[in-house]
Write a protein that holds these residues in place. Structure first.
Motif, PDB file in Angstrom:
ATOM      1  N   ALA A 135      42.905  53.597   9.453  1.00 12.70           N
ATOM      2  CA  ALA A 135      43.344  52.313   8.902  1.00 12.70           C
ATOM      3  C   ALA A 135      44.315  51.565   9.807  1.00 12.70           C
ATOM      4  O   ALA A 135      45.079  50.724   9.332  1.00 12.70           O
ATOM      5  N   ASP A 136      44.280  51.822  11.100  1.00 11.71           N
ATOM      6  CA  ASP A 136      45.194  51.110  11.993  1.00 11.71           C
ATOM      7  C   ASP A 136      44.912  49.609  12.027  1.00 11.71           C
ATOM      8  O   ASP A 136      45.835  48.790  12.007  1.00 11.71           O
ATOM      9  N   LEU A 137      43.629  49.243  12.098  1.00  9.66           N
ATOM     10  CA  LEU A 137      43.292  47.817  12.110  1.00  9.66           C
ATOM     11  C   LEU A 137      43.633  47.175  10.770  1.00  9.66           C
ATOM     12  O   LEU A 137      44.119  46.034  10.728  1.00  9.66           O
ATOM     13  N   ALA A 138      43.389  47.885   9.680  1.00  7.88           N
ATOM     14  CA  ALA A 138      43.732  47.351   8.366  1.00  7.88           C
ATOM     15  C   ALA A 138      45.223  47.055   8.276  1.00  7.88           C
ATOM     16  O   ALA A 138      45.630  46.007   7.775  1.00  7.88           O
ATOM     17  N   ARG A 139      46.049  47.980   8.770  1.00  4.55           N
ATOM     18  CA  ARG A 139      47.497  47.746   8.751  1.00  4.55           C
ATOM     19  C   ARG A 139      47.858  46.533   9.598  1.00  4.55           C
ATOM     20  O   ARG A 139      48.680  45.698   9.196  1.00  4.55           O
ATOM     21  N   GLU A 140      47.237  46.419  10.761  1.00  6.48           N
ATOM     22  CA  GLU A 140      47.544  45.302  11.653  1.00  6.48           C
ATOM     23  C   GLU A 140      47.207  43.970  10.981  1.00  6.48           C
ATOM     24  O   GLU A 140      47.991  43.012  11.041  1.00  6.48           O
ATOM     25  N   VAL A 141      46.042  43.904  10.353  1.00  9.58           N
ATOM     26  CA  VAL A 141      45.636  42.666   9.671  1.00  9.58           C
ATOM     27  C   VAL A 141      46.556  42.379   8.486  1.00  9.58           C
ATOM     28  O   VAL A 141      46.963  41.226   8.263  1.00  9.58           O
ATOM     29  N   PRO A 196      31.607  54.641   3.663  1.00  8.92           N
ATOM     30  CA  PRO A 196      31.777  53.217   3.982  1.00  8.92           C
ATOM     31  C   PRO A 196      31.665  52.293   2.778  1.00  8.92           C
ATOM     32  O   PRO A 196      31.674  51.067   2.952  1.00  8.92           O
ATOM     33  N   VAL A 197      31.519  52.852   1.555  1.00  8.40           N
ATOM     34  CA  VAL A 197      31.360  52.006   0.374  1.00  8.40           C
ATOM     35  C   VAL A 197      32.576  51.083   0.214  1.00  8.40           C
ATOM     36  O   VAL A 197      32.441  49.900  -0.134  1.00  8.40           O
ATOM     37  N   ARG A 198      33.763  51.621   0.468  1.00  7.29           N
ATOM     38  CA  ARG A 198      34.980  50.821   0.333  1.00  7.29           C
ATOM     39  C   ARG A 198      34.959  49.622   1.277  1.00  7.29           C
ATOM     40  O   ARG A 198      35.337  48.502   0.897  1.00  7.29           O
ATOM     41  N   THR A 199      34.516  49.821   2.501  1.00  5.63           N
ATOM     42  CA  THR A 199      34.436  48.717   3.450  1.00  5.63           C
ATOM     43  C   THR A 199      33.412  47.682   3.000  1.00  5.63           C
ATOM     44  O   THR A 199      33.637  46.469   3.134  1.00  5.63           O
ATOM     45  N   ALA A 251      34.968  45.594   0.310  1.00  3.06           N
ATOM     46  CA  ALA A 251      35.909  44.640   0.900  1.00  3.06           C
ATOM     47  C   ALA A 251      35.169  43.474   1.548  1.00  3.06           C
ATOM     48  O   ALA A 251      35.582  42.315   1.432  1.00  3.06           O
ATOM     49  N   ALA A 252      34.049  43.775   2.226  1.00  6.76           N
ATOM     50  CA  ALA A 252      33.269  42.729   2.894  1.00  6.76           C
ATOM     51  C   ALA A 252      32.705  41.734   1.885  1.00  6.76           C
ATOM     52  O   ALA A 252      32.672  40.523   2.145  1.00  6.76           O
ATOM     53  N   ILE A 253      32.269  42.217   0.720  1.00  5.69           N
ATOM     54  CA  ILE A 253      31.744  41.326  -0.312  1.00  5.69           C
ATOM     55  C   ILE A 253      32.846  40.404  -0.829  1.00  5.69           C
ATOM     56  O   ILE A 253      32.642  39.190  -0.994  1.00  5.69           O
ATOM     57  N   ILE A 254      34.010  40.974  -1.085  1.00  8.11           N
ATOM     58  CA  ILE A 254      35.132  40.160  -1.563  1.00  8.11           C
ATOM     59  C   ILE A 254      35.521  39.122  -0.516  1.00  8.11           C
ATOM     60  O   ILE A 254      35.742  37.941  -0.832  1.00  8.11           O
ATOM     61  N   ILE A 255      35.582  39.536   0.739  1.00 13.20           N
ATOM     62  CA  ILE A 255      35.936  38.614   1.824  1.00 13.20           C
ATOM     63  C   ILE A 255      34.907  37.493   1.924  1.00 13.20           C
ATOM     64  O   ILE A 255      35.265  36.315   2.094  1.00 13.20           O
ATOM     65  N   GLY A 271      37.724  50.243   6.986  1.00 11.68           N
ATOM     66  CA  GLY A 271      38.006  51.377   7.861  1.00 11.68           C
ATOM     67  C   GLY A 271      37.783  51.059   9.331  1.00 11.68           C
ATOM     68  O   GLY A 271      36.890  50.282   9.680  1.00 11.68           O
ATOM     69  N   ASP A 272      38.613  51.659  10.194  1.00  3.46           N
ATOM     70  CA  ASP A 272      38.455  51.461  11.641  1.00  3.46           C
ATOM     71  C   ASP A 272      37.061  51.868  12.114  1.00  3.46           C
ATOM     72  O   ASP A 272      36.455  51.191  12.947  1.00  3.46           O
ATOM     73  N   SER A 273      36.550  52.976  11.597  1.00  5.59           N
ATOM     74  CA  SER A 273      35.250  53.475  12.048  1.00  5.59           C
ATOM     75  C   SER A 273      34.136  52.488  11.725  1.00  5.59           C
ATOM     76  O   SER A 273      33.201  52.304  12.525  1.00  5.59           O
ATOM     77  N   ALA A 274      34.228  51.830  10.575  1.00  5.50           N
ATOM     78  CA  ALA A 274      33.220  50.830  10.209  1.00  5.50           C
ATOM     79  C   ALA A 274      33.274  49.634  11.147  1.00  5.50           C
ATOM     80  O   ALA A 274      32.229  49.105  11.562  1.00  5.50           O
ATOM     81  N   VAL A 275      34.478  49.214  11.506  1.00  2.00           N
ATOM     82  CA  VAL A 275      34.624  48.084  12.423  1.00  2.00           C
ATOM     83  C   VAL A 275      34.099  48.449  13.807  1.00  2.00           C
ATOM     84  O   VAL A 275      33.403  47.656  14.460  1.00  2.00           O
TER      85      VAL A 275
END
Length: 516
Positions: A15-21, A263-266, A269-273, A301-305
């Protein structure tokens, strides 16, 4: 004690990218919020504002003094007096302790802008985790101080949402430690309450959300349309019905998937975005949609990105592989998580209450709130038109000139502009006036300021038809606005079709309220 073994679950390694965003995004929105306050607070709420803060503080102090006197006469114990004062009549604000002046407001806003900008460029994140924590807690405290005295001009749901989000991201740490999973889960919980609460408000609200006709009207009647709102309104009705179905799925089903494994969580999140981006391009909802996008990214998740965008250089923001959270940091995060969970009991019950509250705070610090919007959709767009004249207002031949607002529809030929995430508070409140609020105190004072040709008030507008000269009289009329059809637009070149309705406030002059 082997802290690493006991709390191996604490660190979110993906979650490093998530924290950064989250950190940079919320900081950017704080910057916008403080900039909006710097530009608008003084003419709206300052020393000579429409609802002056000094008057509010004096009224609160007088009310509390009377309460203390009544309690003293009734023989209330000192402890009860202190509890009463702690409950108070006003949210926490530095202006209660320091007193309010416009200069102090500028200082608060300038400090907030500087702190927010530092996070946007990534400076606090380079230090130990307590550095961004203190920066975000300062942003939260400063903006809460503004919201607490902002009265109706700060009564929007995204104000308390920014306060709640700012407090949460304070406990995401820095690049020296992995992102803490408890804080991320609380972010998901915030997005869940935000989306699911909005969905439940709609299902319990107007029939138009249940018969799928809400979007027949919304793009046209929303408080502040954007450049593409007319095009969205003119889409076929089957598309509008599909919009409503998509909204219900995104708000009532998808939020539960935020707590599913990757990756369900990602995907959730993508649908909401995606749904929020559609709202961004079809309206002007200040930073509501943007903060939802930022918060939803907390579930990515970082891996999904990396799978989707393998060229994206994530190494620069990743926590060192051997980094672990120190005990003191774990303790702070867990204490905060326990506090938020305890405070969440009221918003949780509210979600399933038949009398669900919308945009309500259950604590004075706005740490855990209830959200929702547009439980009912206005079917017609009625605009309040403010005009002034240099002539005798009793003269039937008087020339009335219209004041132009920045975001509120006015000129029938002008395409609505995109202002979000910037918040035009005066324009937003003008939308509520035809809904039975035409005699609001702030609006009557606004008309007085126009009669005075007050420079600060006029700067809130897009056009002063008198170029700084005081008009002799002003008035407010109502008109029905409808988006021009394609045929009407070809024939007239207009974006809006205007239909005069009535006089809302008859001509007034300084010292007189009715010149008929």
């Amino acid at each position: 004690m082997d802290w690493g073994a006991w709390f191996s679950w604490f660190d979110a390694r993906d979650a490093d990218l998530a924290r950064e965003v989250l950190q940079r995004g919320i900081a950017a929105l704080f910057l916008v919020a403080f900039l909006s306050s710097l530009n608008q607070f003084r003419p709206l709420l300052g020393d000579r504002g429409l609802l002056p803060v000094p008057e509010l503080l004096d009224a609160v102090e007088a009310a509390e003094r009377r309460a203390r006197e009544r309690e003293a006469r009734a023989g209330v114990k000192v402890g009860a007096l202190r509890r009463t004062r702690r409950r108070g009549y006003l949210g926490p604000t530095v202006f209660r302790r320091w007193g309010y002046t416009d200069v102090k407001l500028v200082g608060v806003c300038a400090t907030g802008i500087a702190l927010a900008a530092s996070v946007v460029v990534g400076l606090p994140q380079l230090g130990p985790p307590w550095v961004p924590m203190l920066v975000f807690l300062a942003l939260w405290a400063l903006y809460l101080s503004i919201v607490s005295v902002g009265q109706t001009f700060y009564g929007f749901g995204w104000e308390m949402l920014l306060c709640e989000a700012g407090f949460l991201v304070a406990f995401l740490g820095s690049r020296q430690v992995p992102p803490p999973l408890p804080t991320l889960v609380l972010v998901w919980w915030l997005v869940f309450r935000l989306e699911f609460g909005a969905g439940m408000i709609k299902i319990r609200g107007g029939r138009e959300w249940r018969d799928l006709t809400a979007l027949y009207y919304h793009h046209e009647t929303q408080p502040m349309p954007g450049p593409l709102s007319r095009q969205a309104h003119l889409l076929p009705k089957w598309f509008h019905r599909a919009e409503v179905v998509g909204n219900h799925v995104a708000q009532l089903v998808v939020p539960f998937l935020l707590f599913a494994p990757q990756p369900v969580r990602t995907i959730a999140a993508a649908i909401i975005i995606a749904t929020q981006l559609w709202l961004v391009i079809t309206g002007n909802f200040a930073w509501l949609n943007w903060i939802t996008i930022v918060l939803a990214f907390g579930a990515v998740g970082d891996s999904a990105v990396q799978w989707l965008l393998p060229w994206l250089p994530l190494d620069a923001i990743q926590t060192p592989a051997d980094a672990t959270s120190p005990p003191w940091w774990i303790a702070i995060v867990l204490v905060v998580a326990a506090l938020i969970l305890w405070l969440s009991r009221h918003p949780l019950m509210n979600l399933f209450s038949k009398r669900q509250l919308m945009n309500a705070s259950f604590d004075r610090f706005m740490l855990v709130n209830a959200y929702g919007a547009f439980g009912t959709v206005t079917k017609e767009r009625v605009e309040v038109i403010v005009e002034g004249t240099l002539d005798d207002p009793r003269d039937r031949g008087a020339e009335w000139r219209e004041y132009g607002f920045k975001g509120k529809p006015g000129d029938a030929r002008r395409i609505p502009r995109q202002y979000a995430p910037y918040h035009l508070r005066l324009d937003w409140l003008m939308w509520f006036l035809p809904l039975g609020r035409i005699h609001e105190e702030w609006f009557l004072r606004f008309l007085e300021r126009l009669l005075e040709a007050d420079a600060a008030t006029l700067r809130l507008l897009a056009r002063d038809p008198f170029h700084g000269e005081p008009p002799r009289s002003v008035r407010a009329r109502t008109e029905l606005y409808t988006f021009a059809t394609r045929e009407e637009h070809r024939r007239t070149g207009q974006v809006w079709m205007r239909h005069p309705l009535d006089t809302a406030i008859p001509p007034i002059m300084l010292g007189r309220t009715d010149t008929r």
